[in-house]
Design a protein around this motif. Structure first.
Motif, mmCIF file in Angstrom:
data_model
loop_
_atom_site.group_PDB
_atom_site.id
_atom_site.type_symbol
_atom_site.label_atom_id
_atom_site.label_comp_id
_atom_site.label_asym_id
_atom_site.label_seq_id
_atom_site.Cartn_x
_atom_site.Cartn_y
_atom_site.Cartn_z
ATOM 1 N N HIS A 158 0.807 -1.215 0.000
ATOM 2 C CA HIS A 158 0.000 0.000 0.000
ATOM 3 C C HIS A 158 0.843 1.269 0.000
ATOM 4 N N ALA A 159 2.168 1.142 -0.043
ATOM 5 C CA ALA A 159 3.030 2.318 -0.015
ATOM 6 C C ALA A 159 3.163 2.910 -1.412
ATOM 7 N N ALA A 160 3.293 4.233 -1.470
ATOM 8 C CA ALA A 160 3.488 4.903 -2.748
ATOM 9 C C ALA A 160 4.852 4.523 -3.323
ATOM 10 N N VAL A 161 4.915 4.438 -4.647
ATOM 11 C CA VAL A 161 6.180 4.125 -5.326
ATOM 12 C C VAL A 161 6.463 5.210 -6.360
ATOM 13 N N THR A 162 7.724 5.561 -6.490
ATOM 14 C CA THR A 162 8.143 6.591 -7.435
ATOM 15 C C THR A 162 9.369 6.101 -8.202
ATOM 16 N N VAL A 163 9.327 6.207 -9.516
ATOM 17 C CA VAL A 163 10.460 5.833 -10.371
ATOM 18 C C VAL A 163 10.577 6.847 -11.502
ATOM 19 N N LYS A 164 11.675 6.780 -12.241
ATOM 20 C CA LYS A 164 11.822 7.553 -13.472
ATOM 21 C C LYS A 164 11.679 6.606 -14.653
ATOM 22 N N ASP A 165 10.941 7.042 -15.680
ATOM 23 C CA ASP A 165 10.800 6.189 -16.862
ATOM 24 C C ASP A 165 11.879 6.544 -17.884
ATOM 25 N N ASP A 166 11.830 5.907 -19.041
ATOM 26 C CA ASP A 166 12.888 6.077 -20.030
ATOM 27 C C ASP A 166 12.797 7.393 -20.801
ATOM 28 N N SER A 167 11.780 8.184 -20.528
ATOM 29 C CA SER A 167 11.724 9.537 -21.087
ATOM 30 C C SER A 167 12.312 10.549 -20.107
ATOM 31 N N GLY A 168 12.650 10.069 -18.895
ATOM 32 C CA GLY A 168 13.163 10.949 -17.855
ATOM 33 C C GLY A 168 12.085 11.488 -16.948
ATOM 34 N N ALA A 169 10.825 11.148 -17.218
ATOM 35 C CA ALA A 169 9.705 11.638 -16.407
ATOM 36 C C ALA A 169 9.591 10.841 -15.112
ATOM 37 N N THR A 170 9.138 11.500 -14.070
ATOM 38 C CA THR A 170 8.886 10.837 -12.795
ATOM 39 C C THR A 170 7.486 10.255 -12.795
ATOM 40 N N VAL A 171 7.386 8.987 -12.451
ATOM 41 C CA VAL A 171 6.091 8.302 -12.382
ATOM 42 C C VAL A 171 5.858 7.891 -10.939
ATOM 43 N N THR A 172 4.769 8.364 -10.352
ATOM 44 C CA THR A 172 4.435 8.046 -8.967
ATOM 45 C C THR A 172 3.076 7.388 -8.904
ATOM 46 N N LEU A 173 2.990 6.265 -8.226
ATOM 47 C CA LEU A 173 1.728 5.569 -7.995
ATOM 48 C C LEU A 173 1.443 5.560 -6.504
ATOM 49 N N PRO A 174 0.185 5.678 -6.091
ATOM 50 C CA PRO A 174 -0.133 5.657 -4.661
ATOM 51 C C PRO A 174 0.174 4.313 -4.009
ATOM 52 N N ALA A 175 0.242 3.270 -4.836
ATOM 53 C CA ALA A 175 0.582 1.921 -4.376
ATOM 54 C C ALA A 175 1.066 1.149 -5.595
#
Length: 324
Positions: free
Chosen positions: A42-59
């Motif tokens: 249930h923890a939020a996750v944050t990564v960078k994709d291959d375009s350099g954009a930050t992608v954050t999901l609430p879980a």
């Protein structure tokens, strides 16, 4: 007789007393593990994709749609195959991917079908999908992750990043490490091989190849090959027959479904036989490699690399003794 009966009772009494706290500790540990697993889920996750954009999901994502066959393979490699709810045409590996709902193909997506699957993440092929349709998905507030690994050495991290997004980091890390191990074994095996000049044919009309920044060029280098058009500016440059003849490649490759090193020369390469002065033609070094293995930036590309490395060893063996 009383002693005989009392001895077993006396010997078991301390054991029960010892087991009780052990059981309590085990129950506590199990509860803690479940609590940790629940918090991760249930923890939020944050990564960078291959375009350099930050992608954050609430879980971590639980329902993902993959818009590229290579992304589908990466998701399964990351241990998230059971969370993939939709794929595009040609997503045919692993076998389980063949049974998943189709949402169109790379360039023509069925947006209504995608929405009906209720995804909480869309994995997009950066330069392979219709940007207009991807933007339409963004407007619908669907999280988008761009996947386009550019080099062989990018693939383990790509698997691990998807594992983070999908909540399967342990499985993803194991898969990534297995890839690194296989890659390093191939690198060491072919690091000291004599170089072989290579022409990689993508298309015939117009005649097209790949430059040195493409992942296929990484494979060529890994096997001790030298891409004769590595210095061209476009990723997929158009070249002339005269330019190929001037470069005198010792081996030619092209992609084809289900090709192996023992296959006969492909029809698209067979046309080069009219120029017997080419070393690749003179020594019959016209090779086909399964396109799904060599062109998809996923874990199986090392299978394609192994096939190319073996073909280049054949080319080395066919050299004139003075050239070896």
């Amino acid at each position: 007789m009383s002693l005989d009966h009392s001895a077993p009772l006396a010997s078991h009494a301390p054991r029960r007393a010892t087991l009780a706290p052990l059981k309590r500790a085990a129950v506590a540990a199990t509860g803690l593990a479940l609590l940790v697993a629940s918090s991760i889920a249930h923890a939020a996750v944050t990564v960078k994709d291959d375009s350099g954009a930050t992608v954050t999901l609430p879980a971590p994502a639980r329902r993902v749609v993959s818009l590229s066959p290579h992304a589908t393979e990466l998701l399964f490699a990351a241990g998230a195959g059971d969370k993939v709810v939709g794929v595009v045409k040609y997503s045919d590996f692993p076998e389980a991917a063949r049974r998943l709902p189709r949402v169109g193909d790379n360039s023509a997506l069925d947006l209504e079908r995608i929405l009906a699957l209720k995804p909480d993440l869309i994995v997009v092929w950066m330069h392979g999908n219709s940007q207009r349709q991807v933007e339409a998905l963004r407007q619908l507030k669907l999280p988008v992750f761009y996947s386009e690994p550019k080099h062989l050495t990018d693939l383990p991290a790509a698997i691990e990043t998807l594992g983070t997004l999908m909540g399967t980091p342990a499985k993803a890390q194991a898969s990534a490490e297995a890839f690194r191990t296989r890659y390093e074994a191939l690198r060491k095996q072919y690091a000291s091989r004599a170089p072989v000049s290579v022409f990689y044919q993508v298309w015939t009309q117009p005649l097209m190849t790949l430059n040195g920044t493409h992942m296929v060029s990484d494979v060529i280098r890994l096997c001790g090959g030298v891409n004769i058009f590595a210095d061209e500016a476009p990723l997929v440059p158009r070249v002339s027959v005269e330019a190929v003849l001037a470069k005198q490649p010792e081996a030619m490759f092209t992609a084809t479904p289900g090709a192996t090193a023992s296959d006969k020369p492909l029809a698209t390469l067979d046309s080069w036989r009219k120029w017997p002065q080419l070393p690749a033609v003179a020594h019959d070094n016209l090779f086909g490699i399964d396109g799904d293995l060599i062109n998809r930036p996923g874990p199986r590309i090392l299978d394609g690399a192994r096939a190319m490395c073996e073909d280049l060893d054949i080319a080395r063996e066919r050299r004139a003794p003075s050239a070896k």
